[in-house]
Design a protein around this motif. Structure first.
Motif, PDB file in Angstrom:
ATOM      1  N   SER A  84       0.794  -1.165  -0.026  1.00  0.00           N
ATOM      2  CA  SER A  84       0.154   0.021   0.063  1.00  0.00           C
ATOM      3  C   SER A  84       0.804   1.347  -0.106  1.00  0.00           C
ATOM      4  N   THR A  85       2.155   1.198   0.307  1.00  0.00           N
ATOM      5  CA  THR A  85       3.112   2.278   0.323  1.00  0.00           C
ATOM      6  C   THR A  85       3.762   2.915  -0.857  1.00  0.00           C
ATOM      7  N   TYR A  86       3.614   1.532  -1.832  1.00  0.00           N
ATOM      8  CA  TYR A  86       4.325   1.671  -3.016  1.00  0.00           C
ATOM      9  C   TYR A  86       3.691   2.284  -4.138  1.00  0.00           C
ATOM     10  N   ALA A  87       4.256   3.247  -4.783  1.00  0.00           N
ATOM     11  CA  ALA A  87       3.547   3.558  -6.287  1.00  0.00           C
ATOM     12  C   ALA A  87       4.106   2.437  -7.017  1.00  0.00           C
ATOM     13  N   MET A  88       3.258   2.055  -7.809  1.00  0.00           N
ATOM     14  CA  MET A  88       3.602   0.960  -9.009  1.00  0.00           C
ATOM     15  C   MET A  88       3.084   1.339 -10.454  1.00  0.00           C
ATOM     16  N   ALA A  89       3.780   0.438 -11.156  1.00  0.00           N
ATOM     17  CA  ALA A  89       3.876   0.925 -12.561  1.00  0.00           C
ATOM     18  C   ALA A  89       3.975  -0.212 -13.490  1.00  0.00           C
ATOM     19  N   TRP A  90       3.434  -0.178 -14.688  1.00  0.00           N
ATOM     20  CA  TRP A  90       3.442  -1.054 -15.947  1.00  0.00           C
ATOM     21  C   TRP A  90       4.260  -0.639 -16.875  1.00  0.00           C
ATOM     22  N   HIS A  91       5.590  -1.334 -17.258  1.00  0.00           N
ATOM     23  CA  HIS A  91       6.107  -1.085 -18.524  1.00  0.00           C
ATOM     24  C   HIS A  91       5.781  -2.007 -19.499  1.00  0.00           C
ATOM     25  N   ARG A  92       6.499  -1.605 -20.568  1.00  0.00           N
ATOM     26  CA  ARG A  92       6.343  -2.558 -21.677  1.00  0.00           C
ATOM     27  C   ARG A  92       7.632  -2.549 -22.754  1.00  0.00           C
ATOM     28  N   GLN A  93       7.998  -3.676 -23.207  1.00  0.00           N
ATOM     29  CA  GLN A  93       9.090  -3.569 -24.320  1.00  0.00           C
ATOM     30  C   GLN A  93       8.634  -4.483 -25.379  1.00  0.00           C
ATOM     31  N   ALA A  94       8.653  -3.867 -26.568  1.00  0.00           N
ATOM     32  CA  ALA A  94       8.539  -4.441 -27.962  1.00  0.00           C
ATOM     33  C   ALA A  94       9.668  -5.018 -28.200  1.00  0.00           C
ATOM     34  N   SER A  95       9.784  -6.152 -29.044  1.00  0.00           N
ATOM     35  CA  SER A  95      10.920  -6.760 -29.801  1.00  0.00           C
ATOM     36  C   SER A  95      11.801  -5.557 -30.209  1.00  0.00           C
ATOM     37  N   GLY A  96      12.820  -5.457 -30.149  1.00  0.00           N
ATOM     38  CA  GLY A  96      13.907  -4.461 -30.623  1.00  0.00           C
ATOM     39  C   GLY A  96      13.617  -3.084 -30.327  1.00  0.00           C
ATOM     40  N   LYS A  97      12.965  -2.797 -29.210  1.00  0.00           N
ATOM     41  CA  LYS A  97      12.919  -1.395 -28.992  1.00  0.00           C
ATOM     42  C   LYS A  97      12.969  -1.130 -27.539  1.00  0.00           C
ATOM     43  N   GLN A  98      12.995   0.072 -27.055  1.00  0.00           N
ATOM     44  CA  GLN A  98      13.305   0.377 -25.717  1.00  0.00           C
ATOM     45  C   GLN A  98      12.026   0.014 -24.793  1.00  0.00           C
ATOM     46  N   ARG A  99      12.467  -0.205 -23.434  1.00  0.00           N
ATOM     47  CA  ARG A  99      11.302  -0.121 -22.393  1.00  0.00           C
ATOM     48  C   ARG A  99      10.716   0.855 -22.340  1.00  0.00           C
ATOM     49  N   GLU A 100       9.304   1.050 -22.265  1.00  0.00           N
ATOM     50  CA  GLU A 100       8.526   2.151 -22.047  1.00  0.00           C
ATOM     51  C   GLU A 100       7.598   2.155 -20.941  1.00  0.00           C
ATOM     52  N   LEU A 101       7.547   3.244 -20.189  1.00  0.00           N
ATOM     53  CA  LEU A 101       6.407   3.086 -19.013  1.00  0.00           C
ATOM     54  C   LEU A 101       5.210   3.512 -19.511  1.00  0.00           C
ATOM     55  N   VAL A 102       4.288   2.752 -19.354  1.00  0.00           N
ATOM     56  CA  VAL A 102       2.876   3.149 -20.130  1.00  0.00           C
ATOM     57  C   VAL A 102       2.190   3.531 -18.925  1.00  0.00           C
ATOM     58  N   ALA A 103       2.207   3.241 -17.773  1.00  0.00           N
ATOM     59  CA  ALA A 103       0.914   3.681 -16.640  1.00  0.00           C
ATOM     60  C   ALA A 103       1.615   3.353 -15.398  1.00  0.00           C
ATOM     61  N   ALA A 104       1.329   4.355 -14.364  1.00  0.00           N
ATOM     62  CA  ALA A 104       1.906   4.264 -12.991  1.00  0.00           C
ATOM     63  C   ALA A 104       0.573   4.651 -12.238  1.00  0.00           C
ATOM     64  N   ILE A 105       0.737   4.486 -10.954  1.00  0.00           N
ATOM     65  CA  ILE A 105      -0.503   4.683  -9.905  1.00  0.00           C
ATOM     66  C   ILE A 105       0.148   4.998  -8.324  1.00  0.00           C
ATOM     67  N   THR A 106       0.082   6.010  -7.969  1.00  0.00           N
ATOM     68  CA  THR A 106       0.730   6.495  -6.768  1.00  0.00           C
ATOM     69  C   THR A 106      -0.188   5.518  -5.704  1.00  0.00           C
ATOM     70  N   SER A 107       0.798   5.626  -4.513  1.00  0.00           N
ATOM     71  CA  SER A 107       0.051   4.869  -3.233  1.00  0.00           C
ATOM     72  C   SER A 107      -1.412   5.709  -3.040  1.00  0.00           C
ATOM     73  N   GLY A 108      -1.725   6.866  -3.387  1.00  0.00           N
ATOM     74  CA  GLY A 108      -3.029   7.505  -3.319  1.00  0.00           C
ATOM     75  C   GLY A 108      -4.027   7.231  -4.454  1.00  0.00           C
ATOM     76  N   ARG A 109      -3.715   6.524  -5.393  1.00  0.00           N
ATOM     77  CA  ARG A 109      -4.309   5.893  -6.294  1.00  0.00           C
ATOM     78  C   ARG A 109      -4.575   7.113  -7.333  1.00  0.00           C
ATOM     79  N   THR A 110      -3.656   7.775  -7.523  1.00  0.00           N
ATOM     80  CA  THR A 110      -3.601   8.653  -8.782  1.00  0.00           C
ATOM     81  C   THR A 110      -2.924   8.235  -9.778  1.00  0.00           C
ATOM     82  N   PRO A 111      -3.583   8.028 -11.223  1.00  0.00           N
ATOM     83  CA  PRO A 111      -2.821   7.202 -12.190  1.00  0.00           C
ATOM     84  C   PRO A 111      -2.382   8.167 -13.111  1.00  0.00           C
ATOM     85  N   SER A 112      -1.324   7.794 -13.836  1.00  0.00           N
ATOM     86  CA  SER A 112      -0.828   8.663 -15.051  1.00  0.00           C
ATOM     87  C   SER A 112      -0.494   7.716 -16.057  1.00  0.00           C
TER      88      SER A 112
END
Length: 113
Positions: free
Chosen positions: A30-58
């Motif tokens: 509950s104290t951690y902001a969490m994130a989803w990243h993705r990496q397509a073949s041959g491409k750099q990893r990309e941060l696609v979404a994040a959510i704070t401990s207070g549930r604020t998304p980006s």
């Protein structure tokens, strides 16, 4: 021991939906902001979404309006609802703490045209 375990990936047709889940253990989730990243073949990893401990998304511009990140602290789980999927969303998706200290093993999402 910290573990982040993703599930819910797979093969879907363009325009379809998938929901990824990431179950966390070994951390005070509950104290951690969490994130989803993705990496397509041959491409750099990309941060696609994040959510704070207070549930604020980006979101990255590439998924804004189509993906929704959420969390259930009672279940120590973060989700990524992916709608209107496109072939360019094909990638290995990773769950992580936002600071990058802990990562899941990744899960494949393939969107066919």
């Amino acid at each position: 021991q910290v573990q982040l375990v993703e599930s819910g990936g797979g093969l879907v047709q363009a325009g379809g939906s998938l929901r990824l889940s990431c179950a966390a253990s070994g951390i005070r989730f509950s104290t951690y902001a969490m994130a989803w990243h993705r990496q397509a073949s041959g491409k750099q990893r990309e941060l696609v979404a994040a959510i704070t401990s207070g549930r604020t998304p980006s979101y990255s511009d590439s998924v804004k309006g189509r993906f929704t990140i959420s969390r259930d602290n009672a279940k120590n789980t973060v989700y990524l609802q992916m709608n209107s999927l496109k072939p360019e969303d094909t990638a290995v998706y990773y769950c992580a703490t936002l600071g990058g200290n802990y990562w899941g093993q990744g899960i494949q999402v393939t969107v066919s045209s």
